[in-house]
Design a protein around this motif. Structure first.
Motif, mmCIF file in Angstrom:
data_model
loop_
_atom_site.group_PDB
_atom_site.id
_atom_site.type_symbol
_atom_site.label_atom_id
_atom_site.label_comp_id
_atom_site.label_asym_id
_atom_site.label_seq_id
_atom_site.Cartn_x
_atom_site.Cartn_y
_atom_site.Cartn_z
ATOM 1 N N GLN A 93 0.842 -1.197 0.000
ATOM 2 C CA GLN A 93 0.000 0.000 0.000
ATOM 3 C C GLN A 93 0.880 1.251 0.000
ATOM 4 O OE1 GLN A 93 -2.762 -0.560 3.249
ATOM 5 N NE2 GLN A 93 -3.885 -2.123 2.133
ATOM 6 N N SER A 94 0.352 2.323 -0.541
ATOM 7 C CA SER A 94 1.031 3.618 -0.661
ATOM 8 C C SER A 94 2.189 3.584 -1.659
ATOM 9 C CB SER A 94 1.528 4.112 0.712
ATOM 10 O OG SER A 94 0.428 4.316 1.572
ATOM 11 N N ASN A 115 -12.590 4.896 7.064
ATOM 12 C CA ASN A 115 -11.414 4.657 6.237
ATOM 13 C C ASN A 115 -10.971 5.961 5.549
ATOM 14 O OD1 ASN A 115 -9.384 3.618 4.651
ATOM 15 N ND2 ASN A 115 -10.630 1.999 3.738
ATOM 16 N N ARG A 128 -8.086 7.124 4.897
ATOM 17 C CA ARG A 128 -6.953 6.959 3.976
ATOM 18 C C ARG A 128 -7.447 6.639 2.563
ATOM 19 N NH1 ARG A 128 -2.579 2.511 4.614
ATOM 20 N NH2 ARG A 128 -1.071 3.311 3.150
ATOM 21 N N ALA A 161 -9.114 9.716 1.059
ATOM 22 C CA ALA A 161 -8.121 10.682 0.581
ATOM 23 C C ALA A 161 -7.589 10.288 -0.798
ATOM 24 C CB ALA A 161 -6.983 10.810 1.588
ATOM 25 N N LEU A 162 -7.368 8.994 -1.018
ATOM 26 C CA LEU A 162 -6.934 8.522 -2.335
ATOM 27 C C LEU A 162 -7.986 8.863 -3.382
ATOM 28 C CD1 LEU A 162 -5.242 6.897 -4.392
ATOM 29 C CD2 LEU A 162 -6.440 4.844 -3.557
#
Length: 162
Positions: free
Chosen positions: A84-85, A116, A118, A121-122
């Motif tokens: 991830q990321s 969630n 994160r 934000a994606l």
């Protein structure tokens, strides 16, 4: 520090891939993905896999063409936790958007759990805009093997595709 660049490709997920996807969820989840692959054979959904040269999926996700008329609905998006990321989720979503456009549709939709931030934000970085909230629920297998109903509130998001 050394940098390693690995080429990734996006293709349709297959039944044979499921044995390599235990990182994406429980056996119940994988059984549900297997059912979605039946829908993919009928053309109702696309189910994608992002793979390195080994061919083993490191990210998976679906596009449902029946959930919301006039749109492709992204769902069950998952990237291997260790990766991830790294931009793999972005690659998966962009490939899904290309599939939606190839169907002649110009809108992508998805829901993200409010717990969630994160993921949200994606999606926002990729141009998705919130347009409401809605309750959602699904069966989930716990670590003890017991299946429970997971209930949550999701933010509905959408993006116009050019």
């Amino acid at each position: 520090m050394a940098e390693v660049v690995v080429r990734l490709s996006v293709r349709d997920l297959t039944q044979e891939d499921l044995e390599w996807c235990s990182w994406s969820g429980t056996s119940l989840h994988l059984a549900q993905v297997a059912q979605e692959l039946e829908r993919a054979r009928r053309g109702d959904v696309d189910y994608l896999a992002v793979c390195p040269p080994s061919g083993m999926p490191v990210a998976i996700g679906g596009v449902d063409y029946q959930a919301n008329p006039g749109a492709g609905t992204l769902w069950q998006l998952a990237v291997h936790p260790a990766l991830q990321s790294c931009g793999i989720g972005t690659l998966l979503i962009r490939a899904a958007e290309q599939r939606i456009l190839a169907r002649g549709l110009h809108r992508a939709e998805l829901s993200v759990e409010e717990s969630n931030p994160r993921a949200r934000a994606l999606y926002e970085r990729l141009g998705y805009v919130a347009h409401g909230r809605k309750p959602e629920a699904w069966d989930e297998e716990g670590p003890d093997g017991v299946i429970r109903r997971h209930e949550t509130i999701c933010t509905a998001m959408r993006k116009s595709l050019a």
